[in-house]
Design a protein around this motif. Structure first.
Motif, PDB file in Angstrom:
ATOM      1  N   ASP A  28     -16.702 -46.028 -33.543  1.00  0.00           N
ATOM      2  CA  ASP A  28     -17.751 -47.048 -33.537  1.00  0.00           C
ATOM      3  C   ASP A  28     -18.292 -47.237 -32.126  1.00  0.00           C
ATOM      4  O   ASP A  28     -17.528 -47.402 -31.163  1.00  0.00           O
ATOM      5  CB  ASP A  28     -17.213 -48.388 -34.051  1.00  0.00           C
ATOM      6  CG  ASP A  28     -16.911 -48.358 -35.553  1.00  0.00           C
ATOM      7  OD1 ASP A  28     -17.454 -47.466 -36.226  1.00  0.00           O
ATOM      8  OD2 ASP A  28     -16.145 -49.212 -36.017  1.00  0.00           O
ATOM      9  N   GLY A  29     -19.618 -47.215 -32.010  1.00  0.00           N
ATOM     10  CA  GLY A  29     -20.254 -47.405 -30.710  1.00  0.00           C
ATOM     11  C   GLY A  29     -20.469 -46.110 -29.951  1.00  0.00           C
ATOM     12  O   GLY A  29     -21.076 -46.111 -28.884  1.00  0.00           O
ATOM     13  N   VAL A  85     -18.753 -42.552 -21.210  1.00  0.00           N
ATOM     14  CA  VAL A  85     -17.348 -42.922 -21.125  1.00  0.00           C
ATOM     15  C   VAL A  85     -16.535 -41.632 -21.057  1.00  0.00           C
ATOM     16  O   VAL A  85     -16.825 -40.668 -21.772  1.00  0.00           O
ATOM     17  CB  VAL A  85     -16.889 -43.754 -22.343  1.00  0.00           C
ATOM     18  CG1 VAL A  85     -15.424 -44.161 -22.180  1.00  0.00           C
ATOM     19  CG2 VAL A  85     -17.764 -44.985 -22.527  1.00  0.00           C
ATOM     20  N   ILE A  86     -15.534 -41.605 -20.187  1.00  0.00           N
ATOM     21  CA  ILE A  86     -14.676 -40.422 -20.049  1.00  0.00           C
ATOM     22  C   ILE A  86     -13.234 -40.834 -20.287  1.00  0.00           C
ATOM     23  O   ILE A  86     -12.753 -41.803 -19.700  1.00  0.00           O
ATOM     24  CB  ILE A  86     -14.812 -39.804 -18.645  1.00  0.00           C
ATOM     25  CG1 ILE A  86     -16.268 -39.410 -18.374  1.00  0.00           C
ATOM     26  CG2 ILE A  86     -13.895 -38.587 -18.505  1.00  0.00           C
ATOM     27  CD1 ILE A  86     -16.532 -39.016 -16.926  1.00  0.00           C
ATOM     28  N   VAL A  87     -12.557 -40.089 -21.138  1.00  0.00           N
ATOM     29  CA  VAL A  87     -11.136 -40.334 -21.397  1.00  0.00           C
ATOM     30  C   VAL A  87     -10.340 -39.138 -20.899  1.00  0.00           C
ATOM     31  O   VAL A  87     -10.687 -37.985 -21.183  1.00  0.00           O
ATOM     32  CB  VAL A  87     -10.857 -40.549 -22.900  1.00  0.00           C
ATOM     33  CG1 VAL A  87      -9.354 -40.465 -23.190  1.00  0.00           C
ATOM     34  CG2 VAL A  87     -11.389 -41.901 -23.351  1.00  0.00           C
ATOM     35  N   ASN A  88      -9.295 -39.410 -20.151  1.00  0.00           N
ATOM     36  CA  ASN A  88      -8.374 -38.356 -19.721  1.00  0.00           C
ATOM     37  C   ASN A  88      -7.083 -38.484 -20.522  1.00  0.00           C
ATOM     38  O   ASN A  88      -6.521 -39.577 -20.656  1.00  0.00           O
ATOM     39  CB  ASN A  88      -8.055 -38.488 -18.236  1.00  0.00           C
ATOM     40  CG  ASN A  88      -7.113 -37.390 -17.749  1.00  0.00           C
ATOM     41  OD1 ASN A  88      -7.560 -36.291 -17.443  1.00  0.00           O
ATOM     42  ND2 ASN A  88      -5.822 -37.679 -17.683  1.00  0.00           N
ATOM     43  N   ILE A  89      -6.629 -37.373 -21.069  1.00  0.00           N
ATOM     44  CA  ILE A  89      -5.378 -37.367 -21.824  1.00  0.00           C
ATOM     45  C   ILE A  89      -4.615 -36.095 -21.490  1.00  0.00           C
ATOM     46  O   ILE A  89      -5.219 -35.037 -21.269  1.00  0.00           O
ATOM     47  CB  ILE A  89      -5.651 -37.464 -23.348  1.00  0.00           C
ATOM     48  CG1 ILE A  89      -4.339 -37.666 -24.117  1.00  0.00           C
ATOM     49  CG2 ILE A  89      -6.422 -36.261 -23.857  1.00  0.00           C
ATOM     50  CD1 ILE A  89      -4.545 -38.019 -25.585  1.00  0.00           C
ATOM     51  N   ILE A 100      -7.507 -43.463 -28.830  1.00  0.00           N
ATOM     52  CA  ILE A 100      -8.684 -43.437 -27.956  1.00  0.00           C
ATOM     53  C   ILE A 100      -9.656 -44.582 -28.249  1.00  0.00           C
ATOM     54  O   ILE A 100     -10.155 -45.223 -27.317  1.00  0.00           O
ATOM     55  CB  ILE A 100      -9.399 -42.069 -28.028  1.00  0.00           C
ATOM     56  CG1 ILE A 100      -8.552 -41.015 -27.294  1.00  0.00           C
ATOM     57  CG2 ILE A 100     -10.799 -42.138 -27.419  1.00  0.00           C
ATOM     58  CD1 ILE A 100      -9.105 -39.607 -27.363  1.00  0.00           C
ATOM     59  N   PRO A 101      -9.969 -44.888 -29.521  1.00  0.00           N
ATOM     60  CA  PRO A 101     -10.882 -46.021 -29.789  1.00  0.00           C
ATOM     61  C   PRO A 101     -10.387 -47.323 -29.165  1.00  0.00           C
ATOM     62  O   PRO A 101     -11.183 -48.092 -28.604  1.00  0.00           O
ATOM     63  CB  PRO A 101     -10.896 -46.097 -31.317  1.00  0.00           C
ATOM     64  CG  PRO A 101     -10.600 -44.710 -31.766  1.00  0.00           C
ATOM     65  CD  PRO A 101      -9.609 -44.181 -30.766  1.00  0.00           C
ATOM     66  N   PRO A 106     -12.489 -51.870 -24.301  1.00  0.00           N
ATOM     67  CA  PRO A 106     -12.885 -52.789 -23.215  1.00  0.00           C
ATOM     68  C   PRO A 106     -14.086 -52.293 -22.409  1.00  0.00           C
ATOM     69  O   PRO A 106     -14.866 -53.097 -21.897  1.00  0.00           O
ATOM     70  CB  PRO A 106     -11.625 -52.865 -22.347  1.00  0.00           C
ATOM     71  CG  PRO A 106     -10.506 -52.538 -23.276  1.00  0.00           C
ATOM     72  CD  PRO A 106     -11.065 -51.496 -24.198  1.00  0.00           C
ATOM     73  N   ILE A 107     -14.250 -50.973 -22.299  1.00  0.00           N
ATOM     74  CA  ILE A 107     -15.396 -50.413 -21.570  1.00  0.00           C
ATOM     75  C   ILE A 107     -16.659 -50.591 -22.389  1.00  0.00           C
ATOM     76  O   ILE A 107     -17.709 -51.001 -21.868  1.00  0.00           O
ATOM     77  CB  ILE A 107     -15.158 -48.927 -21.232  1.00  0.00           C
ATOM     78  CG1 ILE A 107     -14.024 -48.794 -20.220  1.00  0.00           C
ATOM     79  CG2 ILE A 107     -16.439 -48.282 -20.680  1.00  0.00           C
ATOM     80  CD1 ILE A 107     -13.658 -47.372 -19.869  1.00  0.00           C
ATOM     81  N   LEU A 108     -16.590 -50.303 -23.673  1.00  0.00           N
ATOM     82  CA  LEU A 108     -17.756 -50.460 -24.545  1.00  0.00           C
ATOM     83  C   LEU A 108     -18.214 -51.914 -24.603  1.00  0.00           C
ATOM     84  O   LEU A 108     -19.405 -52.201 -24.733  1.00  0.00           O
ATOM     85  CB  LEU A 108     -17.433 -49.964 -25.961  1.00  0.00           C
ATOM     86  CG  LEU A 108     -17.115 -48.467 -26.098  1.00  0.00           C
ATOM     87  CD1 LEU A 108     -16.825 -48.123 -27.559  1.00  0.00           C
ATOM     88  CD2 LEU A 108     -18.265 -47.609 -25.588  1.00  0.00           C
ATOM     89  N   GLU A 109     -17.270 -52.836 -24.499  1.00  0.00           N
ATOM     90  CA  GLU A 109     -17.601 -54.264 -24.555  1.00  0.00           C
ATOM     91  C   GLU A 109     -17.965 -54.841 -23.189  1.00  0.00           C
ATOM     92  O   GLU A 109     -18.247 -56.040 -23.059  1.00  0.00           O
ATOM     93  CB  GLU A 109     -16.409 -55.035 -25.130  1.00  0.00           C
ATOM     94  CG  GLU A 109     -16.137 -54.694 -26.602  1.00  0.00           C
ATOM     95  CD  GLU A 109     -14.854 -55.326 -27.114  1.00  0.00           C
ATOM     96  OE1 GLU A 109     -14.237 -56.104 -26.352  1.00  0.00           O
ATOM     97  OE2 GLU A 109     -14.476 -55.040 -28.264  1.00  0.00           O
TER      98      GLU A 109
END
Length: 322
Positions: A28-29, A85-89, A100-101, A106-109
């Protein structure tokens, strides 16, 4: 909104496929999700497995450059892809990509610039005691040097807003985890922590062959990062201690001279006092110079940030024209 999930990997052919397949394809988003694998000089089939498992991009280093370099490569490439948005895993499967969602929420909001997964070390039964202690010490040191609350400084499961990613300048060549936290704190970025699951690792860690090696190299990275942002405090502290010890020795010599009119019995102390006072004074002066250079560095970082903004705006403009 575009999400880029980056996965630094070194000889992880047995686990990377599962990590990639576990990444949600609808959030979502988020309208667009892309997976980038940074193959850091692997000698096994990591690259092949990553492609077969659905990675959109695989960037390969010709030789193993280390986690910090792989992270920097992934961050720069994700920005070029236009990530919001970048996610490191990690590629070893210890983090659950299905979270991940929750990580990026918090970044999306608009509540955070960086979100880091808190592994809740005290609750982990499968982590060796020595590693737990090492993690807690590193987290405490990072918190003290960064001047903020830090729950888990070593967690590699983290999300960055586009702005935060563009402001990161990773200079270390071993690990990025503590360095990016200290940088973020000094640049006024807001960090949030969320509890996450942390699975037991299958096999030996490629990053941490032994706890002492990691402690030494990570410790040097932490100290260098703090020194670069607070040079005056560092050199003033060192110089002040040398100066104080030198004055103590000098006072001892001076008292003896006043009482006897002689310095000869305390000649070694006199020489040592002079040396300590001179070195301490030079160190303090060096700190003042380093503090001036720090201002130049901050200006260069601001220029680099603006250049990244301009480059990204140009890339987006060309993309829309196509």
């Amino acid at each position: 909104m575009k999400l880029v999930v980056m996965i630094p990997a070194y000889n992880e052919e047995e686990s990377i496929g599962k990590v990639i397949r576990e990444i949600p394809r609808e959030i979502d988003g988020i309208e667009d999700i892309e997976v980038v694998v940074i193959n850091d000089g692997s000698t096994d089939n990591t690259e092949k497995v990553a492609i077969e498992s659905g990675a959109h991009h695989v960037i390969t280093h010709k030789r193993n450059l280390g986690l910090a370099r792989a992270f920097k490569t992934g961050l720069d490439y994700a920005l070029k892809l236009g990530a919001d948005v970048i996610v490191n895993i990690d590629a070893d499967g210890q983090y659950n990509a299905k979270e991940i969602p929750k990580l990026i929420s918090p970044i999306l909001e608009g509540e955070a610039d960086i979100v880091i997964g808190d592994r809740q070390i005290d609750k982990l039964d499968h982590m060796p005691k020595a590693k737990k202690i090492g993690n807690k010490i590193a987290t405490w040191v990072t918190a003290k040097l960064a001047g903020i609350d830090v729950r888990d400084a070593q967690s590699g499961f983290r999300a960055f807003s586009r702005k935060a990613a563009m402001m990161m300048n990773v200079l270390g060549d071993y690990t990025y985890v503590q360095e990016t936290i200290i940088q973020a704190a000094n640049k006024g970025l807001k960090i949030e922590w969320i509890p996450i699951k942390f699975r037991k690792r299958e096999g030996k860690s490629r990053l941490i062959p032994n706890i002492w090696s990691y402690a030494k190299r990570a410790g040097m990275t932490i100290l260098r990062t703090y020194r670069d942002y607070h040079p005056l405090s560092v050199f003033l502290g060192i110089g002040g201690i040398l100066l104080l010890v030198g004055l103590i020795f000098a006072l001892r010599v001076l008292i003896h001279y006043i009482q006897t009119g002689m310095v000869t019995p305390y000649l070694p102390s006199a020489v040592l006092a002079v040396m300590l006072i001179v070195v301490g004074s030079i160190t303090i002066v060096f700190g003042l110079v380093a503090d001036m250079l720090k201002m130049q560095r901050l200006m260069l970082e601001e220029v680099l940030y603006r250049l990244k903004e301009m480059e990204e705006a140009e890339t987006r403009s060309k993309s829309r024209q196509k």
